[in-house]
Design an enzyme around this catalytic site. Sequence first.
Site, PDB file in Angstrom:
ATOM      1  CE  LYS A 231      49.462  49.248 -58.234  1.00  0.00           C
ATOM      2  NZ  LYS A 231      49.192  50.674 -58.045  1.00  0.00           N
TER       3      LYS A 231
ATOM      4  NE  ARG B 190      45.032  49.253 -62.712  1.00  0.00           N
ATOM      5  CZ  ARG B 190      46.350  49.451 -62.740  1.00  0.00           C
ATOM      6  NH1 ARG B 190      47.164  48.470 -63.047  1.00  0.00           N
ATOM      7  NH2 ARG B 190      46.825  50.627 -62.449  1.00  0.00           N
TER       8      ARG B 190
ATOM      9  NE  ARG C 253      53.974  57.161 -61.568  1.00  0.00           N
ATOM     10  CZ  ARG C 253      53.104  56.170 -61.367  1.00  0.00           C
ATOM     11  NH1 ARG C 253      53.478  55.077 -60.740  1.00  0.00           N
ATOM     12  NH2 ARG C 253      51.863  56.288 -61.777  1.00  0.00           N
TER      13      ARG C 253
ATOM     14  NE  ARG D 102      52.731  56.034 -66.040  1.00  0.00           N
ATOM     15  CZ  ARG D 102      52.297  55.103 -65.177  1.00  0.00           C
ATOM     16  NH1 ARG D 102      53.173  54.457 -64.409  1.00  0.00           N
ATOM     17  NH2 ARG D 102      51.030  54.820 -65.073  1.00  0.00           N
TER      18      ARG D 102
ATOM     19  NE  ARG E 290      46.496  56.300 -63.633  1.00  0.00           N
ATOM     20  CZ  ARG E 290      47.760  56.574 -63.417  1.00  0.00           C
ATOM     21  NH1 ARG E 290      48.228  57.790 -63.690  1.00  0.00           N
ATOM     22  NH2 ARG E 290      48.568  55.668 -62.932  1.00  0.00           N
TER      23      ARG E 290
HETATM   24  P1  ADP Z   1      52.434  52.442 -58.359  1.00  0.00           P
HETATM   25  O1  ADP Z   1      53.192  51.352 -59.048  1.00  0.00           O
HETATM   26  O2  ADP Z   1      51.578  51.952 -57.226  1.00  0.00           O
HETATM   27  O3  ADP Z   1      51.639  53.278 -59.309  1.00  0.00           O
HETATM   28  P2  ADP Z   1      55.067  53.701 -57.894  1.00  0.00           P
HETATM   29  O4  ADP Z   1      55.865  52.623 -57.276  1.00  0.00           O
HETATM   30  O5  ADP Z   1      55.356  54.057 -59.294  1.00  0.00           O
HETATM   31  O6  ADP Z   1      53.485  53.421 -57.686  1.00  0.00           O
HETATM   32  O7  ADP Z   1      55.216  54.998 -56.979  1.00  0.00           O
HETATM   33  C1  ADP Z   1      54.522  56.227 -57.267  1.00  0.00           C
HETATM   34  C2  ADP Z   1      55.449  57.430 -56.992  1.00  0.00           C
HETATM   35  O8  ADP Z   1      55.709  57.544 -55.604  1.00  0.00           O
HETATM   36  C3  ADP Z   1      56.825  57.292 -57.655  1.00  0.00           C
HETATM   37  O9  ADP Z   1      57.253  58.579 -58.013  1.00  0.00           O
HETATM   38  C4  ADP Z   1      57.695  56.706 -56.556  1.00  0.00           C
HETATM   39  O10 ADP Z   1      59.066  57.056 -56.736  1.00  0.00           O
HETATM   40  C5  ADP Z   1      57.113  57.354 -55.309  1.00  0.00           C
HETATM   41  N1  ADP Z   1      57.153  56.494 -54.131  1.00  0.00           N
HETATM   42  C6  ADP Z   1      57.062  55.139 -54.071  1.00  0.00           C
HETATM   43  N2  ADP Z   1      57.108  54.698 -52.790  1.00  0.00           N
HETATM   44  C7  ADP Z   1      57.213  55.810 -52.011  1.00  0.00           C
HETATM   45  C8  ADP Z   1      57.274  56.029 -50.577  1.00  0.00           C
HETATM   46  N3  ADP Z   1      57.225  55.001 -49.711  1.00  0.00           N
HETATM   47  N4  ADP Z   1      57.364  57.298 -50.145  1.00  0.00           N
HETATM   48  C9  ADP Z   1      57.371  58.342 -51.038  1.00  0.00           C
HETATM   49  N5  ADP Z   1      57.311  58.204 -52.385  1.00  0.00           N
HETATM   50  C10 ADP Z   1      57.227  56.965 -52.872  1.00  0.00           C
HETATM   51  P1  ADP Z   2      49.581  52.777 -61.831  1.00  0.00           P
HETATM   52  O1  ADP Z   2      49.829  51.655 -60.899  1.00  0.00           O
HETATM   53  O2  ADP Z   2      50.438  53.944 -61.544  1.00  0.00           O
HETATM   54  O3  ADP Z   2      48.126  53.111 -61.972  1.00  0.00           O
HETATM   55  P2  ADP Z   2      50.121  51.073 -64.158  1.00  0.00           P
HETATM   56  O4  ADP Z   2      51.387  51.196 -64.866  1.00  0.00           O
HETATM   57  O5  ADP Z   2      49.875  49.872 -63.324  1.00  0.00           O
HETATM   58  O6  ADP Z   2      49.978  52.391 -63.304  1.00  0.00           O
HETATM   59  O7  ADP Z   2      48.909  51.169 -65.184  1.00  0.00           O
HETATM   60  C1  ADP Z   2      48.821  52.227 -66.122  1.00  0.00           C
HETATM   61  C2  ADP Z   2      47.551  52.035 -66.966  1.00  0.00           C
HETATM   62  O8  ADP Z   2      47.659  50.799 -67.714  1.00  0.00           O
HETATM   63  C3  ADP Z   2      46.257  51.896 -66.183  1.00  0.00           C
HETATM   64  O9  ADP Z   2      45.690  53.151 -65.835  1.00  0.00           O
HETATM   65  C4  ADP Z   2      45.384  51.117 -67.175  1.00  0.00           C
HETATM   66  O10 ADP Z   2      44.902  51.954 -68.201  1.00  0.00           O
HETATM   67  C5  ADP Z   2      46.407  50.153 -67.819  1.00  0.00           C
HETATM   68  N1  ADP Z   2      46.464  48.863 -67.096  1.00  0.00           N
HETATM   69  C6  ADP Z   2      47.529  48.342 -66.435  1.00  0.00           C
HETATM   70  N2  ADP Z   2      47.225  47.158 -65.878  1.00  0.00           N
HETATM   71  C7  ADP Z   2      45.921  46.912 -66.173  1.00  0.00           C
HETATM   72  C8  ADP Z   2      45.008  45.858 -65.868  1.00  0.00           C
HETATM   73  N3  ADP Z   2      45.364  44.805 -65.116  1.00  0.00           N
HETATM   74  N4  ADP Z   2      43.746  45.950 -66.369  1.00  0.00           N
HETATM   75  C9  ADP Z   2      43.363  46.992 -67.130  1.00  0.00           C
HETATM   76  N5  ADP Z   2      44.160  48.022 -67.439  1.00  0.00           N
HETATM   77  C10 ADP Z   2      45.438  47.994 -66.967  1.00  0.00           C
END
Ligand code: ADP
Ligand code: ADP
Length: 213
Positions: free
Chosen positions: A13, A88, A127, A160, A171
Amino acid sequence: MKIIMLGAPGAGKGTQAKMIAEKYGIPHVSTGDIFRANIKNGTELGMEAKKYMDQGLLVPDELTVKILLDRVAQEDCGKGYVLDGFPRTIPQAEVLEEALNKLGEKIDFAVNVDVPDENIVRRMSGRRACLKCGATYHVEHIPPKKEDVCDTCGSELVLRDDDKPETVSNRLKVYHEQTQPLIDFYTARGILKTVDGTLDMKDVFASITDILG
Ligand code: ADP
Ligand code: ADP
Ligand code: ZN
């Protein structure tokens, strides 16, 4: 244009939201980034959020909604925004919808980045994040030019705390229970668009721009 990114943790995302923000000239609003910046700066909000984040739990709706509504009320969000990690939960989606209704506005698209659970743990363990500028890399798929150094700002990259395998499975459980119902919520509103998130980053982006126009 107002866009919501949906998908499991690690689905990509954030990666896609940053590209959308750049192409369409709208801000990328990530609640996770806002919380992490607060943790880094040792604010009260940061301390509170960290208690939940470290366990892979969601930060309570009340706190999260306030942060988000304050952020989108800022001037730079006037032309739209791409929301990454919000909403979320159904209550978060309802509050957002109501706040927009009052302004005579609405979300245009909810983009669901679909990646099966099997792929997620590998994505997360690889990541690497820059806590200074929010850039994200992957050790295999999207490596930085220099190992563990951010291409954009030169800061050190980290795994992280909540990307460790123990927390990731928690998660994912939270995602299925609390966030996945949003797929039906936005389908019912006729704005859900699902893309295959297992493709290469560029191909995922191409499917998204096909949808957004
Ligand atoms: P989210 O915001 O949904 O948690 P991220 O954008 O941070 O996800 O992506 C999660 C991990 O996967 C990161 O290490 C990112 O660099 C990698 N990643 C993102 N898109 C792709 C893809 N299309 N193919 C492989 N790895 C990806
Ligand atoms: P990812 O997409 O990789 O799960 P985020 O950076 O979006 O990671 O979120 C990391 C953490 O921050 C989540 O696991 C949660 O604890 C908190 N968080 C982020 N956005 C929200 C939300 N909209 N509501 C509740 N908790 C959130
Ligand atoms: Zn950086």
